[in-house]
Design a protein around this motif. Structure first.
Motif, PDB file in Angstrom:
ATOM      1  N   SER A 297       0.809  -1.221   0.000  1.00  0.00           N
ATOM      2  CA  SER A 297       0.000   0.000   0.000  1.00  0.00           C
ATOM      3  C   SER A 297       0.842   1.271   0.000  1.00  0.00           C
ATOM      4  O   SER A 297       0.330   2.348  -0.270  1.00  0.00           O
TER       5      SER A 297
ATOM      6  N   LYS B  29      -0.094   0.014  -6.253  1.00  0.00           N
ATOM      7  CA  LYS B  29      -0.670  -0.562  -5.032  1.00  0.00           C
ATOM      8  C   LYS B  29      -1.474  -1.809  -5.280  1.00  0.00           C
ATOM      9  O   LYS B  29      -2.109  -2.334  -4.390  1.00  0.00           O
ATOM     10  N   LYS B  30      -1.478  -2.256  -6.509  1.00  0.00           N
ATOM     11  CA  LYS B  30      -2.412  -3.318  -6.830  1.00  0.00           C
ATOM     12  C   LYS B  30      -1.724  -4.662  -7.055  1.00  0.00           C
ATOM     13  O   LYS B  30      -0.729  -4.737  -7.756  1.00  0.00           O
ATOM     14  N   SER B  31      -2.279  -5.708  -6.448  1.00  0.00           N
ATOM     15  CA  SER B  31      -1.790  -7.058  -6.728  1.00  0.00           C
ATOM     16  C   SER B  31      -2.931  -7.823  -7.402  1.00  0.00           C
ATOM     17  O   SER B  31      -4.048  -7.321  -7.513  1.00  0.00           O
TER      18      SER B  31
ATOM     19  N   LEU C 132     -11.421  -0.597  -0.481  1.00  0.00           N
ATOM     20  CA  LEU C 132     -10.067  -0.348  -0.970  1.00  0.00           C
ATOM     21  C   LEU C 132      -9.213  -1.608  -0.846  1.00  0.00           C
ATOM     22  O   LEU C 132      -8.427  -1.932  -1.750  1.00  0.00           O
TER      23      LEU C 132
ATOM     24  N   LYS D 185     -10.063  -3.964  -3.638  1.00  0.00           N
ATOM     25  CA  LYS D 185      -9.596  -3.450  -4.936  1.00  0.00           C
ATOM     26  C   LYS D 185      -8.083  -3.589  -5.065  1.00  0.00           C
ATOM     27  O   LYS D 185      -7.576  -3.911  -6.137  1.00  0.00           O
ATOM     28  N   ARG D 186      -7.369  -3.349  -3.976  1.00  0.00           N
ATOM     29  CA  ARG D 186      -5.907  -3.496  -4.037  1.00  0.00           C
ATOM     30  C   ARG D 186      -5.502  -4.937  -4.295  1.00  0.00           C
ATOM     31  O   ARG D 186      -4.427  -5.200  -4.819  1.00  0.00           O
TER      32      ARG D 186
ATOM     33  N   MET E 153      -6.903  -6.413   3.924  1.00  0.00           N
ATOM     34  CA  MET E 153      -6.287  -7.139   2.809  1.00  0.00           C
ATOM     35  C   MET E 153      -5.782  -8.496   3.313  1.00  0.00           C
ATOM     36  O   MET E 153      -6.014  -9.538   2.694  1.00  0.00           O
TER      37      MET E 153
END
Ligand code: NCD
Length: 313
Positions: free
Chosen positions: A33, A38-40, A65, A68-69, A296
């Protein structure tokens, strides 16, 4: 490492290795983050539904969030709490959503036990995002992550949880978690806001802030839950602040480097003075950041390491 739970309904039912598993994974999510990218794709192709029967801005956006991440498809559903036939409405809504084959349901409801009931009816993982005055497990996990990162440990720390303990699911989840991780837990508040028999949860009870905060490593303030109160629990907001609001004078009783925490949303000038909320000992913003990371970690763990990991639903 496999994780033995399909749902996260409460901290109760978890053990210390489960908690460490989640917190370690959350540390990795913090790193992700803080990157520009920021995205996996860990949860790519999976569907997350946030089902909120009770209004919430921060918890819902934090879960959104987080999903989405991780690359999940996230849908938010705000359902008004109808006062009639609540049970039926809850199950009906759940069954309808279940038929759309989500992989994860995040549920907030004003009744204790509502999420556990729902988990029995649906075919996917369920996360409790707060059920009545019962539990709010991701809040306790994000608090633990904040404490562990600031202090390096949780064991043997003195944690004072202060204020409206009676109506607080945050307090309940935190008491269970902190005890599992070896902290010394105190609860501090007026006796009208203290659940009877709370000692049985393994806490020391104080009705005086001056005594309860003495030498504390962590001062965790709770929101005065005026919306859950029927009747007169506190004489007046001014009176409440005088005796139980965290100000500089009362904070002096705690250790010099004590952390000040609050789950939000804060009533400034009611349970906490503005200067303390914004002061150098406050980790309230860090709690918000850790919230996304913990959520997450929880979703990734349930779906990738949990009992359904090979089901290929
Ligand atoms: C907490 C909650 O809803 O239980 N807030 C939150 O998760 N953002 C604490 C509170 O409402 O007092």
């Amino acid at each position: 490492m496999p994780f033995p739970h399909r749902h996260l309904l409460g901290i109760k039912g978890l053990n210390e290795p489960d908690l460490i598993h989640l917190l370690d994974k959350a540390d990795e999510a913090v790193k992700l983050s803080r990157q520009r990218e920021k995205k996996s794709s860990t949860l790519r192709g999976l569907t997350q539904i946030n089902l909120f029967f009770e209004a919430s801005t921060r918890t819902q956006s934090s879960f959104e969030l987080a999903g989405k991440r991780l690359g999940a498809d996230v849908m938010n559903m705000a359902v008004g709490n109808s006062s009639v036939k609540k049970g039926e409405t809850l199950i009906d809504t759940a069954m309808t959503l279940n038929a759309m084959r989500p992989d994860i349901l995040v549920v907030r409801h004003s009744s204790a036990g509502a999420t556990a009931l729902l988990a029995q009816k649906v075919g996917c993982s369920v996360i409790n995002a707060g059920d009545g005055a019962h539990e709010h497990p991701t809040q306790a996990l994000l608090d633990a992550l904040t404490i562990r990162r600031a202090k390096g440990r949780i064991g043997r720390l003195i944690v004072a949880i202060c204020g409206d303990v009676l109506h607080s699911r945050v307090a309940r989840s935190n008491i269970v978690l902190l005890n599992l991780m070896g902290a010394r837990v105190r609860v501090v508040g007026p006796s009208t806001l203290m659940p009877s028999g709370i000692e049985q949860m393994g806490v020391e009870v104080f009705t005086s802030m001056e005594e309860g905060l003495k030498d504390a490593d962590v001062v965790m303030m709770l929101r005065l839950q005026r919306e859950r109160m029927a009747g007169a629990f506190v004489p007046s907001v001014r009176e409440y602040f005088r005796f139980y609001g965290l100000d500089a004078e009362k904070l002096k009783r705690a250790k010099d480097d004590a952390l000040v925490m609050h789950p939000g949303p804060m009533n400034r000038g009611v349970e906490i003075a503005s200067e303390i909320a914004d002061g150098p000992q406050s980790v309230i913003e860090s709690q918000v950041e850790m919230g996304v990371a913990v959520r997450m970690a929880v979703m990734e763990t349930l779906l990738l390491d949990g009992p359904d990991r090979e089901a290929g639903r």
